[in-house]
Design an enzyme around this catalytic site. Structure first.
Site, mmCIF file in Angstrom:
data_model
loop_
_atom_site.group_PDB
_atom_site.id
_atom_site.type_symbol
_atom_site.label_atom_id
_atom_site.label_comp_id
_atom_site.label_asym_id
_atom_site.label_seq_id
_atom_site.Cartn_x
_atom_site.Cartn_y
_atom_site.Cartn_z
ATOM 1 N N GLU A 87 0.638 -1.339 -0.042
ATOM 2 C CA GLU A 87 -0.091 -0.120 -0.344
ATOM 3 C C GLU A 87 1.132 1.306 -0.113
ATOM 4 O O GLU A 87 0.235 2.257 -0.696
ATOM 5 C CB GLU A 87 -1.000 0.054 0.789
ATOM 6 N N CYS A 116 -0.091 1.036 7.632
ATOM 7 C CA CYS A 116 -1.036 1.667 6.371
ATOM 8 C C CYS A 116 -2.120 2.274 6.174
ATOM 9 O O CYS A 116 -2.643 3.062 5.431
ATOM 10 C CB CYS A 116 -0.332 0.218 5.309
#
Length: 154
Positions: A87, A116
């Site tokens: 991510e 994330c």
């Protein structure tokens, strides 16, 4: 064959982008988990990312995994890792090329960790679609508080 009479299975958009995420994950260089992520807006791919060491640094597959050596459980002590998460790399790739991800959806092969999740919240991601979970309840709590939809698809 007439287009109207042709019979075939066509994946949904969610299935399609998750398949792309699975393909991206094949580039991962983490010894513990291969993760892929795809940022999408208006059914268009904005960027992709997989977990691996920063550009120019040696990968875990080449030098080993410090987290394995220290017996750190999954979902803990993320700072003790050579790799960026999928991510994170997807967000960074978009920023390198001046692509706004605000209002986009991220497709990932597993649920984001809390680090994330915080980045995705601040990037303005509106929805997260994943294949698998991840042992990080705090991440789910933050996403819920930020009113970001997370959907698990098998």
């Amino acid at each position: 064959m007439n287009k109207k009479t042709r019979s075939y299975d066509r994946p949904s958009w969610d299935e399609y982008f998750l398949e792309v995420a699975k393909l991206v994950a094949k580039r991962a260089t983490c010894l513990r988990r291969s993760v892929g992520a795809v940022l999408v807006k208006d059914k268009r791919i904005l960027s992709t990312g997989y977990n691996g060491a920063p550009s120019g640094l040696k990968h875990c597959v080449d030098v080993g995994c410090i987290r394995e050596k220290l017996k750190i459980p999954s979902g803990e002590r993320h700072e003790l890792c050579r790799a960026l998460h999928a991510e994170q790399n997807a967000l960074i790739q978009a920023s390198l090329y001046g692509i706004s991800v605000k209002g986009s959806t991220i497709y990932a092969t597993c649920q984001p960790c809390v680090i994330c999740a915080k980045m995705l919240i601040n990037a303005g991601i509106k929805e997260i679609i994943v294949l698998d979970g991840y042992p990080d309840k705090l991440a789910l709590d933050f996403l819920k508080e930020a009113k970001i939809k997370i959907k698990k698809i098998k």
